[in-house]
Design a protein around this motif. Structure first.
Motif, PDB file in Angstrom:
ATOM      1  N   ASP A  20      80.002  29.174  75.618  1.00 19.95           N
ATOM      2  CA  ASP A  20      81.300  29.400  74.996  1.00 19.95           C
ATOM      3  C   ASP A  20      81.453  30.892  74.716  1.00 19.95           C
ATOM      4  N   LEU A  21      82.682  31.384  74.780  1.00 22.91           N
ATOM      5  CA  LEU A  21      82.934  32.785  74.471  1.00 22.91           C
ATOM      6  C   LEU A  21      82.971  32.961  72.958  1.00 22.91           C
ATOM      7  N   THR A  22      82.495  34.097  72.503  1.00 19.42           N
ATOM      8  CA  THR A  22      82.525  34.431  71.088  1.00 19.42           C
ATOM      9  C   THR A  22      83.868  35.073  70.785  1.00 19.42           C
ATOM     10  N   ARG A  23      84.605  34.532  69.848  1.00 20.42           N
ATOM     11  CA  ARG A  23      85.957  35.009  69.566  1.00 20.42           C
ATOM     12  C   ARG A  23      86.007  36.332  68.814  1.00 20.42           C
ATOM     13  N   ASP A  24      84.920  36.753  68.196  1.00 23.01           N
ATOM     14  CA  ASP A  24      84.986  37.964  67.383  1.00 23.01           C
ATOM     15  C   ASP A  24      84.418  39.197  68.090  1.00 23.01           C
ATOM     16  N   ARG A  25      84.282  39.146  69.421  1.00 19.57           N
ATOM     17  CA  ARG A  25      83.859  40.322  70.170  1.00 19.57           C
ATOM     18  C   ARG A  25      84.585  40.361  71.504  1.00 19.57           C
ATOM     19  N   TRP A  26      84.721  41.567  72.047  1.00 23.26           N
ATOM     20  CA  TRP A  26      85.399  41.763  73.316  1.00 23.26           C
ATOM     21  C   TRP A  26      84.562  41.158  74.439  1.00 23.26           C
ATOM     22  N   THR A  27      85.202  40.429  75.332  1.00 24.16           N
ATOM     23  CA  THR A  27      84.529  39.821  76.478  1.00 24.16           C
ATOM     24  C   THR A  27      85.349  40.108  77.730  1.00 24.16           C
ATOM     25  N   HIS A  28      84.677  40.565  78.767  1.00 21.53           N
ATOM     26  CA  HIS A  28      85.334  40.818  80.054  1.00 21.53           C
ATOM     27  C   HIS A  28      85.203  39.549  80.891  1.00 21.53           C
ATOM     28  N   VAL A  29      86.329  39.025  81.350  1.00 22.56           N
ATOM     29  CA  VAL A  29      86.334  37.828  82.196  1.00 22.56           C
ATOM     30  C   VAL A  29      87.072  38.164  83.489  1.00 22.56           C
ATOM     31  N   LEU A  52      83.460  33.021  89.086  1.00 29.43           N
ATOM     32  CA  LEU A  52      83.795  33.373  87.713  1.00 29.43           C
ATOM     33  C   LEU A  52      82.745  34.348  87.199  1.00 29.43           C
ATOM     34  N   PHE A  53      83.209  35.450  86.592  1.00 25.95           N
ATOM     35  CA  PHE A  53      82.331  36.487  86.057  1.00 25.95           C
ATOM     36  C   PHE A  53      82.609  36.650  84.567  1.00 25.95           C
ATOM     37  N   VAL A  54      81.558  36.787  83.769  1.00 28.52           N
ATOM     38  CA  VAL A  54      81.690  37.069  82.345  1.00 28.52           C
ATOM     39  C   VAL A  54      80.822  38.287  82.029  1.00 28.52           C
ATOM     40  N   ASP A  55      81.438  39.276  81.414  1.00 33.67           N
ATOM     41  CA  ASP A  55      80.756  40.531  81.091  1.00 33.67           C
ATOM     42  C   ASP A  55      80.034  41.128  82.298  1.00 33.67           C
TER      43      ASP A  55
END
Length: 122
Positions: A20-29, A52-55
């Motif tokens: 799951d993505l953390t809502r309180d930090r910037w995430t590059h998707v 799909l790429f995350v960070d």
């Protein structure tokens, strides 16, 4: 990430990252669709690979059939249309920054660079 073939009666396909993505930090998707080389369009759709790429790191990949003609349901980022109030829990809640669409598939090293540059801008 959700994709669809645009074919009547076919459901949306989902591609999930491992966490799951953390809502309180910037995430590059980032996501890409690379059609198979040399294939002819059949019924306005092509087959290929969705990634799909995350960070900056690839976290998921799948083969999909994508519509080239289904504009009744245009692409959306973090939103949907005609969704009952009871089904809105999966819609994106947050802020978007530096949204970009390309007419070509970005190399994974370029996606990683974009992620690094975005992280330094926060």
């Amino acid at each position: 990430m959700w994709t669809g073939s645009g074919e009547y009666g076919e459901n949306w396909q989902q591609l999930h990252g491992p966490d799951d993505l953390t809502r309180d930090r910037w995430t590059h998707v980032a996501a890409s669709f690379e059609p198979d080389a040399g294939q002819e369009e059949a019924f306005g759709a092509v087959e290929g690979v969705v990634r799909l790429f995350v960070d900056g790191q690839q976290v998921a990949e799948a083969r999909r059939r994508m519509s080239l003609e289904d504009f009744e349901w245009p692409a959306r980022i973090g939103a949907a249309e005609f969704v009952p109030q009871s089904l809105t829990s999966w819609l994106f809640r947050g802020e978007l920054r530096d949204v970009a669409l390309y007419d070509h598939v970005l190399d994974p090293t370029r996606i990683e660079l974009h992620s690094e540059q975005g992280r330094s801008a926060t």
